[in-house]
Design an enzyme around this catalytic site. Structure first.
Site, PDB file in Angstrom:
ATOM      1  N   GLY A 161       0.856  -1.185   0.077  1.00  0.00           N
ATOM      2  CA  GLY A 161      -0.081  -0.002  -0.006  1.00  0.00           C
ATOM      3  C   GLY A 161       0.895   1.180   0.030  1.00  0.00           C
ATOM      4  O   GLY A 161       0.442   2.224   0.443  1.00  0.00           O
ATOM      5  N   ASP A 162       1.931   1.087  -0.486  1.00  0.00           N
ATOM      6  CA  ASP A 162       3.032   2.593  -0.295  1.00  0.00           C
ATOM      7  C   ASP A 162       3.990   2.182  -1.578  1.00  0.00           C
ATOM      8  O   ASP A 162       3.472   1.439  -2.431  1.00  0.00           O
ATOM      9  CB  ASP A 162       3.771   2.358   0.874  1.00  0.00           C
ATOM     10  CG  ASP A 162       3.815   3.864   1.381  1.00  0.00           C
ATOM     11  OD1 ASP A 162       4.444   4.434   0.478  1.00  0.00           O
ATOM     12  OD2 ASP A 162       3.260   4.435   2.236  1.00  0.00           O
ATOM     13  N   ASP A 163       5.222   2.595  -1.433  1.00  0.00           N
ATOM     14  CA  ASP A 163       6.234   2.435  -2.650  1.00  0.00           C
ATOM     15  C   ASP A 163       6.593   1.039  -2.705  1.00  0.00           C
ATOM     16  O   ASP A 163       6.993   0.167  -1.866  1.00  0.00           O
ATOM     17  CB  ASP A 163       7.502   3.288  -2.289  1.00  0.00           C
ATOM     18  CG  ASP A 163       7.336   4.632  -1.990  1.00  0.00           C
ATOM     19  OD1 ASP A 163       6.326   5.157  -2.530  1.00  0.00           O
ATOM     20  OD2 ASP A 163       8.058   5.231  -1.543  1.00  0.00           O
TER      21      ASP A 163
END
Ligand SMILES: *[C@@H]1O[C@H](CO)[C@@H](O)[C@H](O)[C@H]1NC(C)=O
Ligand SMILES: *[C@@H]1O[C@H](CO)[C@@H](O)[C@H](O)[C@H]1NC(C)=O
Ligand SMILES: *[C@@H]1O[C@H](CO)[C@@H](O)[C@H](O)[C@H]1NC(C)=O
Ligand SMILES: *[C@@H]1O[C@H](CO)[C@@H](O)[C@H](O)[C@H]1NC(C)=O
Ligand SMILES: *[C@@H]1O[C@H](CO)[C@@H](O)[C@H](O)[C@H]1NC(C)=O
Ligand SMILES: *[C@@H]1O[C@H](CO)[C@@H](O)[C@H](O)[C@H]1NC(C)=O
Ligand SMILES: *[C@@H]1O[C@H](CO)[C@@H](O)[C@H](O)[C@H]1NC(C)=O
Ligand SMILES: *[C@@H]1O[C@H](CO)[C@@H](O)[C@H](O)[C@H]1NC(C)=O
Ligand SMILES: *[C@@H]1O[C@H](CO)[C@@H](O)[C@H](O)[C@H]1NC(C)=O
Ligand SMILES: *[C@@H]1O[C@H](CO)[C@@H](O)[C@H](O)[C@H]1NC(C)=O
Ligand SMILES: *[C@@H]1O[C@H](CO)[C@@H](O)[C@H](O)[C@H]1NC(C)=O
Ligand SMILES: *[C@@H]1O[C@H](CO)[C@@H](O)[C@H](O)[C@H]1NC(C)=O
Length: 404
Positions: free
Chosen positions: A238-240
């Site tokens: 849910g991020d990089d």
């Protein structure tokens, strides 16, 4: 790299001595090889895992059998000329309050003072998890716990697998289930190959379906490391998906699938006013950026992005920062992105903006090229290409105009 164990065959009496100290479940054989099986439900495996690393982690081989190893405290694996066959999972006990106490983790990752519960260090080692083992992060418990709390960098949520001050290491066919925070970090290391890595931060709590419950679950952050290879990765986060941070040089990335999250990030660079961040010679090929169904997670607004802090110091790390390196044109940073070459891109974007650069007028972005770049906006939308303070951009199918 294949460690040469033949040279270090130990005599039988050494093995017998080891047997006198072994923890239950750990078997030590002649030739400095250890085999460890999980003790079973309700038992703590940490002692026997660390005993095996200490006894066979130099000039030896260690086999962790299939199953779940209950890990109740932080671990460093110092491996030198060693091979680990990890058929099972290191299962980090989901005691959130315990791990959040920083005296129960390691703070070896300098940037943003991040915490680690499992650090691998040393040289000339291979950890092969055979696509059957790796790390159980029990992330769902963490994501639920933090669902209504502030999530800050450096707040103590642990990185699942930290490779720190390692040289000539290989991590192979490794599974990390539900990382609470960053899945991987490689820091202050060189000549490390990751070949086969699956990170899977997928929320299964119906209460949070369709939202991004899993921020900060980056696939990997690379920092102060040279000659690292990331091959055959599959990341759900849910991020990089990948975060290429300061002083990453000579990075090779091949065959990576990013499911959800924010795509591939360069940065953020320049968080520390007193440090220069250099990212140089990064080559990536065979990448797939795939949005998840919005019922699972809404993210992925970018495929690849480049980010830097401003030239002004606002707060202090780990949460704030900026200003690095110092310059006379504050608030514009002197950090510059250049030599960016995009080849053979195909796919669809969710909006009309296909490319957008907003660069620092103090330095501009330079030398950006596109070749066979065929990314299309939704039907009936005209594609938009935005370039602000870019000195040279070529290869797009329309002019890159400075409009928002
Ligand atoms: C892990 O070990 C702890 C401490 O002994 C124990 O309380 C817990 O039940 C064990 N967990 C599992 C999954 O076996
Ligand atoms: C490991 O092997 C190296 C190289 O032969 C040797 O110098 C070192 O003493 C060995 N260490 C142990 C603990 O066996
Ligand atoms: C953190 O753990 C240390 C060592 O066990 C302990 O002394 C300290 O009181 C704990 N801190 C908090 C806030 O619980
Ligand atoms: C956060 O959620 C937990 C569990 O749902 C609840 O017990 C707690 O009161 C909530 N905290 C805040 C600050 O809303
Ligand atoms: C980079 O690392 C790989 C793997 O350890 C090694 O084979 C290679 O020689 C290294 N390259 C350089 C230039 O050091
Ligand atoms: C990822 O985790 C979800 C939820 O546990 C599971 O349904 C899915 O099969 C996993 N994906 C992979 C590739 O393991
Ligand atoms: C790419 O990586 C995936 C694992 O993420 C693997 O299953 C697949 O075989 C790899 N493809 C190639 C061409 O090596
Ligand atoms: C840079 O600043 C950080 C604090 O923000 C400090 O920890 C670090 O030691 C400094 N580094 C140098 C080289 O001065
Ligand atoms: C990056 O490397 C440069 C050159 O060696 C050094 O001056 C700088 O302090 C390093 N930055 C970080 C974040 O380590
Ligand atoms: C892009 O959209 C078109 C039209 O909807 C579709 O045919 C194509 O498969 C999509 N491409 C990708 C890579 O999803
Ligand atoms: C360059 O950046 C400055 C500051 O953000 C902005 O005011 C200016 O309009 C930009 N120039 C162009 C051509 O977009
Ligand atoms: C930066 O690029 C803009 C065009 O966007 C140009 O007008 C300006 O002169 C450039 N500045 C520098 C310092 O190269």
């Amino acid at each position: 790299m294949k460690p040469n164990f033949a040279r270090f065959a130990h005599s039988a009496w050494v093995a017998v001595l080891f047997l006198l100290h072994v923890t239950r479940g750990l078997e030590v054989r002649a030739g400095n090889s250890c085999t460890v099986a999980p003790l079973g439900p309700g038992q703590d495996d940490t002692d026997q895992v660390l005993a095996a690393i200490s006894q066979c982690g130099t000039n030896g081989t260690i086999t962790f059998e299939e199953g779940s190893f209950n890990i109740t405290r932080r671990m460093i694996w110092d491996l030198n000329n060693a091979k680990v066959d990890l058929h099972g999972f290191m299962n980090f006990v989901p005691d959130v309050e315990f791990w959040l106490n920083k005296s129960n983790t390691y703070q070896v990752v300098f940037i943003q003072s991040q915490s680690s519960w499992f650090v691998v260090t040393g040289s000339d080692f291979e950890i092969d998890a055979h696509n059957t083992g790796g790390i159980q992060g029990n992330g769902q418990i963490w994501w639920n716990f933090f669902s209504n709390l502030t999530k800050d960098d450096g707040d103590g949520r642990p990185i699942s697998l930290t490779v720190y001050r390692a040289t000539r290491g290989i991590i192979r066919n490794f599974l990390i289930d539900s990382q609470p925070f960053w899945c991987n970090c490689v820091a202050e290391s060189r000549d490390v190959i990751y070949d086969g890595m699956l990170c899977n931060a997928t929320n299964t709590n119906p209460e949070f379906a369709g939202t991004n419950l899993v921020p900060n679950t980056d696939g990997i952050d690379t920092y102060r490391s040279d000659n690292i290879s990331l091959l055959n990765w599959d990341i759900t986060c849910g991020d990089d998906c990948l975060a290429i941070k300061g002083n990453t040089t000579n990075l090779l990335v091949r065959n990576v699938t990013c499911n959800g999250g924010n795509g591939i990030a360069f940065g953020s660079l320049g968080q520390y006013f007193n440090l220069t961040d250099i990212v140089e010679n990064v080559f990536m090929e065979d990448l797939r950026m795939i949005r998840l169904p919005t019922s699972v997670q809404p993210d992925m607004e970018t495929g690849v992005y480049f980010k830097s802090w401003t030239g002004e110091v606002v707060g202090v790390p780990p949460v704030g920062g900026g200003g690095g390196p110092p310059n006379a044109l504050k608030p514009h940073p002197t950090l510059t992105f250049g030599g960016l070459h995009f080849e053979d891109w195909t796919g669809n974007s969710t909006g009309s903006t296909i490319v957008s650069f907003a660069c620092s007028p103090a330095v501009n972005c330079t030398d950006i090229t596109f070749d066979s770049f065929d990314v299309t906006p939704p039907a009936n939308d005209a594609p938009s290409f935005i370039c602000r303070n870019v000195t040279s951009v070529v290869g797009l199918q329309a002019p890159c105009n400075a409009t928002w």
